[in-house]
Write a protein that holds these residues in place. Structure first.
Motif, PDB file in Angstrom:
ATOM      1  N   GLU A 112       2.619   8.909 -11.974  1.00  9.16           N
ATOM      2  CA  GLU A 112       1.276   7.824 -12.140  1.00  9.16           C
ATOM      3  C   GLU A 112       1.484   7.141 -13.390  1.00  9.16           C
ATOM      4  O   GLU A 112       1.307   5.733 -13.421  1.00  9.16           O
ATOM      5  CB  GLU A 112      -0.036   8.634 -11.956  1.00  9.16           C
ATOM      6  CG  GLU A 112      -0.521   9.315 -13.469  1.00  9.16           C
ATOM      7  CD  GLU A 112       0.394  10.092 -13.791  1.00  9.16           C
ATOM      8  OE1 GLU A 112       1.190  10.666 -13.399  1.00  9.16           O
ATOM      9  OE2 GLU A 112       0.086  10.567 -15.214  1.00  9.16           O
ATOM     10  N   ALA A 148       1.274   4.352  -2.971  1.00  3.59           N
ATOM     11  CA  ALA A 148       1.033   5.488  -2.595  1.00  3.59           C
ATOM     12  C   ALA A 148       2.262   6.412  -2.961  1.00  3.59           C
ATOM     13  O   ALA A 148       2.107   7.457  -3.527  1.00  3.59           O
ATOM     14  CB  ALA A 148       0.753   5.843  -1.128  1.00  3.59           C
ATOM     15  N   ALA A 153       0.877  -1.254   0.033  1.00  7.64           N
ATOM     16  CA  ALA A 153      -0.158   0.174   0.002  1.00  7.64           C
ATOM     17  C   ALA A 153       1.103   1.072   0.006  1.00  7.64           C
ATOM     18  O   ALA A 153       0.618   2.236  -0.687  1.00  7.64           O
ATOM     19  CB  ALA A 153      -1.022   0.044   1.194  1.00  7.64           C
ATOM     20  N   GLU A 154       1.966   1.164   0.864  1.00  8.08           N
ATOM     21  CA  GLU A 154       2.839   2.361   0.901  1.00  8.08           C
ATOM     22  C   GLU A 154       3.448   2.631  -0.435  1.00  8.08           C
ATOM     23  O   GLU A 154       3.538   3.737  -0.973  1.00  8.08           O
ATOM     24  CB  GLU A 154       3.812   2.281   2.056  1.00  8.08           C
ATOM     25  CG  GLU A 154       3.125   2.462   3.222  1.00  8.08           C
ATOM     26  CD  GLU A 154       4.086   2.056   4.406  1.00  8.08           C
ATOM     27  OE1 GLU A 154       5.203   1.557   4.509  1.00  8.08           O
ATOM     28  OE2 GLU A 154       3.135   1.692   5.579  1.00  8.08           O
ATOM     29  N   ALA A 196       2.404   6.981  -6.824  1.00  4.04           N
ATOM     30  CA  ALA A 196       1.522   7.612  -7.445  1.00  4.04           C
ATOM     31  C   ALA A 196       1.701   9.235  -7.113  1.00  4.04           C
ATOM     32  O   ALA A 196       1.343   9.957  -8.013  1.00  4.04           O
ATOM     33  CB  ALA A 196       0.014   7.350  -6.599  1.00  4.04           C
ATOM     34  N   ALA A 197       2.255   9.514  -6.017  1.00  4.81           N
ATOM     35  CA  ALA A 197       2.791  10.737  -5.906  1.00  4.81           C
ATOM     36  C   ALA A 197       3.852  11.343  -6.678  1.00  4.81           C
ATOM     37  O   ALA A 197       4.059  12.337  -6.854  1.00  4.81           O
ATOM     38  CB  ALA A 197       3.083  11.005  -4.558  1.00  4.81           C
TER      39      ALA A 197
END
Ligand SMILES: Cc1ncc(COP(=O)(O)O)c(C=O)c1O
Length: 436
Positions: free
Chosen positions: A71, A64, A60-61, A67-68
């Motif tokens: 993408e 994230a 999950a990390e 994506a930042a």
């Protein structure tokens, strides 16, 4: 739901017959949680994708963070670090001759890519007559047109049969229903003879053979002897025919080794992975190829290029998820967990095998199957929906393939949780007795 909300159309679901979808608000480890707070043990890894448990924080990390940062960027003419890292990581675990990786989106597209590569390979080599594809009985390779063509006939394909690409069908090593009427104890893998005959007679026209190595999934969790897979490799090599190993289900530890091909010391010419590649977080697939295949697409005439790609090819966020999942293989005792699952399967299945309502039991690595005796065996068996509901009421997600109940859990399942699943199956056998 307001009047303007669109209606959700679910896959493999027939409204008016199947129960309404359960809305899920969270997942942790082996459990998914319904909107009203019920915990359901996901004993099939949400369609065979989840490896390390739902919502694993490391994946999950990684998603994230990626994506930042970036993408997506098109993958024609451009590359990026997550894909490069993933290629390096995969290079350490796939059989060494598979040195080239082509990314796509899901298992079906990985299969389409492999089939198209195999067919164009022969055109590029100046042998355009090699166009025919051989696939196995009981095969399932996905739902797009090419993948559905190489899949065996089933209720999934029936509406499209006249449009499917014709393929040559050969026996699968389904020992519980031996296609040549032998028993495993007495056989010498005679189910391979049909393939040998096909290759002898039509080898000049056959481009490729496609198999699900050692374990045919949707066809009924059918476990093959390793000698069958090594025999397919021997025969395809002898007749100058390419071999595709579809490891979409079996990849990333499911059969007890990173890839099923390893168990039979087989190196295919093309290999497909998807499902577990991202640990079950995001769609991503890969088709691996040897130098032999890849080099036929390089240099010279422009028409030698592989004109195939998808908008989201090698999506950086999906690649980051895959990198995080492969990192977990290094940082957590994944293969110890897999061995612990195998141990429970080996301990629990013999009692089922002895039960009068059970036709067959089989297991390989983390996957176990119990085939039930019913008058209407097959995917549309009337027992299936009753079993499905029974298991859900017990707090267990199991989606039998017709009269075959199988367990294919995330690797983080504990022996206690796995025994809980087996206890539910044990209690469900009463339903079978009522059907028979
Ligand atoms: C062996 C195999 N190949 C291909 C596929 C298709 O994968 P997807 O559903 O991701 O398109 C599946 C799906 O179950 C599969 O089991």
């Amino acid at each position: 739901m307001s009047a303007s909300d669109l209606h959700l159309w679910h896959p493999f679901t027939q409204e008016g017959i199947d129960p309404p979808a359960l809305s899920i608000r969270g997942g942790k480890g082996v459990f998914i949680e319904t909107r009203d707070g019920r915990q359901i043990l996901d004993a099939i890894s949400s369609w065979w994708v989840n490896l390390h448990g739902h919502s694993h924080p490391a994946i999950a990390e990684a998603i994230a963070a990626q994506a930042a940062r970036l993408e997506h960027v098109l993958f024609a003419g451009f590359s990026h670090e997550p894909a490069e890292e993933l290629a390096a990581r995969l290079g350490k675990i796939v059989p060494a001759p598979l040195r080239h990786v082509f990314f796509s989106d899901d298992g079906s597209t990985a299969v389409e890519v492999a089939l198209k590569l195999a067919l164009q390979y022969w055109t590029n080599c100046g042998r355009p007559k090699k166009r025919r594809i051989v696939a196995l009985e009981n095969a399932y390779h996905g739902d797009t047109m090419g993948a559905m063509s190489v899949s065996d006939d089933s209720p999934f394909t029936a509406a499209f049969d006249s449009l499917r690409i014709p393929v040559l069908r050969t026996h699968s090593a389904s020992c519980a229903h031996c296609p040549v009427g032998l028993t495993r104890a007495a056989c010498h893998i005679e189910c391979l003879d049909k393939l040998e005959r096909l290759l002898r007679a039509q080898g000049d026209e056959i481009a490729v053979v496609i198999v699900e190595p050692l374990l045919q999934g949707a066809g009924g969790m059918i476990v093959h002897p390793e000698e069958f897979l090594s025999g397919v490799r021997r025969l395809t090599a002898a007749h100058d025919v390419l071999l595709i190993a579809d490891e979409v289900l079996t990849g990333f530890g499911r059969t007890g080794r990173m890839f099923a091909c390893e168990r039979a010391a087989v190196v295919p010419d093309l290999m497909c992975v998807a499902k577990g590649l991202t640990g079950g977080f995001l769609p991503l697939a890969a088709t691996f190829a040897t130098d032999r295949v890849h080099d036929a697409f390089t240099g010279g005439d422009r028409a030698r290029a592989f004109f195939h790609g998808h908008s989201y090819t090698a999506n950086p966020i999906a690649c980051a998820a895959a990198n995080a999942s492969l990192q977990i293989f290094e940082s957590e005792p994944v293969f110890e967990r897999i061995a612990a699952i195998e141990k429970v399967h080996a301990a629990r299945l013999p009692a089922f095998a002895a039960h009068p309502t059970v036709a067959d039991t089989r297991h390989i690595g983390t996957v176990a199957a119990i085939e039930l005796k019913v008058p209407d065996a097959g995917y549309l068996s009337s027992l299936r929906p009753r079993l499905y509901e029974f298991f859900l009421k017990r707090g267990v997600l199991l989606r039998p393939l017709g009269n075959v109940v199988y367990i294919l859990p995330p690797y983080v399942i504990t022996p206690e949780q796995l025994n809980f699943v087996y206890d539910a199956i044990q209690d469900s056998l009463a339903l079978v007795s009522k059907t028979a």
